[in-house]
Scaffold this active site. Structure first.
Site, mmCIF file in Angstrom:
data_model
loop_
_atom_site.group_PDB
_atom_site.id
_atom_site.type_symbol
_atom_site.label_atom_id
_atom_site.label_comp_id
_atom_site.label_asym_id
_atom_site.label_seq_id
_atom_site.Cartn_x
_atom_site.Cartn_y
_atom_site.Cartn_z
ATOM 1 N N GLY A 33 -1.065 -11.292 51.659
ATOM 2 C CA GLY A 33 -1.923 -12.175 50.862
ATOM 3 C C GLY A 33 -1.351 -13.583 50.807
ATOM 4 N N GLY A 34 -0.708 -13.982 51.890
ATOM 5 C CA GLY A 34 0.063 -15.230 51.899
ATOM 6 C C GLY A 34 -0.770 -16.498 51.916
ATOM 7 N N GLN A 37 -3.811 -18.120 46.365
ATOM 8 C CA GLN A 37 -3.358 -19.185 45.459
ATOM 9 C C GLN A 37 -1.835 -19.175 45.315
ATOM 10 O OE1 GLN A 37 -3.999 -18.607 41.306
ATOM 11 N NE2 GLN A 37 -4.007 -20.779 40.812
ATOM 12 N N LEU A 38 -1.262 -18.019 44.989
ATOM 13 C CA LEU A 38 0.192 -17.948 44.803
ATOM 14 C C LEU A 38 0.912 -17.955 46.148
ATOM 15 C CD1 LEU A 38 2.718 -17.536 43.061
ATOM 16 C CD2 LEU A 38 2.217 -15.088 43.002
ATOM 17 N N ASP A 42 -1.883 -12.465 56.145
ATOM 18 C CA ASP A 42 -3.082 -12.449 55.304
ATOM 19 C C ASP A 42 -4.173 -11.724 56.082
ATOM 20 O OD1 ASP A 42 -3.919 -14.228 52.611
ATOM 21 O OD2 ASP A 42 -5.620 -13.557 53.823
ATOM 22 N N ILE A 43 -5.176 -11.248 55.349
ATOM 23 C CA ILE A 43 -6.282 -10.535 55.987
ATOM 24 C C ILE A 43 -7.186 -11.499 56.762
ATOM 25 C CG2 ILE A 43 -7.873 -10.670 54.019
ATOM 26 C CD1 ILE A 43 -8.514 -7.687 54.530
ATOM 27 N N TYR A 96 -9.732 -3.839 37.749
ATOM 28 C CA TYR A 96 -8.537 -4.647 38.020
ATOM 29 C C TYR A 96 -7.368 -4.133 37.170
ATOM 30 C CZ TYR A 96 -5.697 -8.934 38.432
ATOM 31 O OH TYR A 96 -4.702 -9.852 38.665
ATOM 32 N N LYS A 122 -3.787 -2.447 38.152
ATOM 33 C CA LYS A 122 -2.527 -3.117 37.783
ATOM 34 C C LYS A 122 -1.597 -2.152 37.042
ATOM 35 C CE LYS A 122 -2.926 -6.893 39.871
ATOM 36 N NZ LYS A 122 -2.017 -7.189 40.980
HETATM 37 C C1 AKB Z 1 -7.503 -13.069 36.967
HETATM 38 O O1 AKB Z 1 -8.052 -13.846 36.170
HETATM 39 O O2 AKB Z 1 -8.047 -12.089 37.479
HETATM 40 C C2 AKB Z 1 -6.049 -13.312 37.301
HETATM 41 C C3 AKB Z 1 -5.153 -12.581 36.376
HETATM 42 C C4 AKB Z 1 -5.005 -13.020 34.974
HETATM 43 O O3 AKB Z 1 -4.564 -11.623 36.753
HETATM 44 N N1 AKB Z 1 -5.769 -14.717 37.277
#
Ligand code: AKB
Length: 316
Positions: free
Chosen positions: A9-10, A13-14, A35-36, A140, A144
């Site tokens: 994922g290079g 953003q990060l 990256d993909i 998400y 995580k």
């Molecule tokens: C998002 O908003 O999905 C990310 C996060 C807070 O993980 N920036």
């Protein structure tokens, strides 16, 4: 032995800014960016296309490049993950599982970013502790929390040197974020400079933690360089630099652009995500275990963002 780094994922953003700092620290030839997707403009040095779900290809690169550390950044962010939950599971979990398996068999250390999205509506909202209730209600968040646990498992079960932080929203002026709930905190600065006006997709009184990119990069590097003997936690250190609402941010922008205006057109999906996340994190464990301390607050970040974007606009 040299630290030889692979980033997934290079181009995100990060990844795009972290890879430059890693190249400065460890040497250009020691950092492989993947990256993909193909880069739109300039191709970073030592770039390869990689879908982290393709374990065979990942293994080939790790072995050919004698990789010792993996920064696994490839993931779908919160809003896009709500839109495509099946893809989010496949990308966020499938990629991480491959990375951990390959790290296990090839002796690599692994950095994985978790997020404030790993918390849920039952988590204490103010000064959210390091170790607390985590019952996220988004896909998400589910990926995580599962990722944090999986990384802990690979450390306890196999001794893989897995580490990570729970990032808040990351604000930056280089590569824009995509598909996140905290993206508004970046977009607002671009709109302030170009239009002196921003329509925000979150309610004005929504508090969320944020961090400026130089501090996010510092956290990602310092946690990997930390003395293992001091680490009581590993994969999910709360880190934060500031907590503010869109109204607060607009007020700080007005210190530099007095006629700046904000209005609201609330997106119910992203508002629900934001409402389920903490207002403010407590990051004591990171401070004690590896000396975490951010450099930027809302005022310093706002000044730096507006100056950088205005200079760029002037040049453009
Ligand atoms: C998002 O908003 O999905 C990310 C996060 C807070 O993980 N920036």
């Amino acid at each position: 032995m040299d630290t030889r780094i692979l980033i997934t994922g290079g181009l995100g953003q990060l990844g795009s800014e972290l890879s430059e700092e890693l190249q400065r620290r460890y040497g250009d030839s020691n950092v492989m960016v993947t990256d993909i997707r193909q880069p739109a403009e300039s191709v970073p040095d030592r770039f390869q296309i990689l879908d982290a779900r393709d374990g065979e290809r990942l293994l080939e690169i790790v072995q050919a490049e004698r990789i010792t550390r993996i920064y696994h950044l490839a993931a779908l962010l919160s809003a896009v993950a709500e839109d495509r939950p099946q893809d989010a599971w496949s990308i966020n979990m499938g990629g991480l599982f491959n990375v951990l398996e390959i790290a296990r068999s090839n002796g690599c250390s692994v950095f994985t970013p978790s997020s404030i999205g790993a918390f849920g509506p039952q988590t204490p909202k103010d000064f959210t502790p390091q170790d607390t209730l985590q019952r996220p209600t988004s896909m998400y968040g589910v990926t995580k929390v599962a990722g944090e646990l999986l990384c802990d498992y690979y450390h306890h079960r196999y001794g893989v040197d897995t580490r990570g932080v729970r990032f808040p929203g990351i604000v930056s002026n280089a590569t824009p974020p995509g598909g996140g709930t905290t993206d508004y905190a970046v977009d607002i600065y671009y709109a302030a400079v170009t239009d002196h006006h921003y329509t925000c997709f979150l309610q004005g009184n929504t508090y969320l933690d944020m961090i400026y990119m130089p501090d996010a990069i510092k956290a990602a590097i310092d946690v990997m360089e930390a003395d293992a003997e001091r680490l009581r936690h590993r994969n999910a250190f709360n880190v934060t630099a500031m907590s503010f609402s869109p109204e607060d941010q607009a007020a700080y922008i007005r210190r530099y652009i007095p006629d700046f205006e904000i209005d609201y057109d609330v997106d119910p999906v992203r508002q629900a995500l934001a409402n389920s996340w903490p207002n403010t994190l407590e990051d004591y464990a990171a401070r004690v275990e590896w000396d975490w301390s951010p450099d930027y607050d809302l005022d310093l970040m706002t000044a730096d963002m507006l100056r950088t974007l205005s200079e760029r606009q002037g040049r453009g």
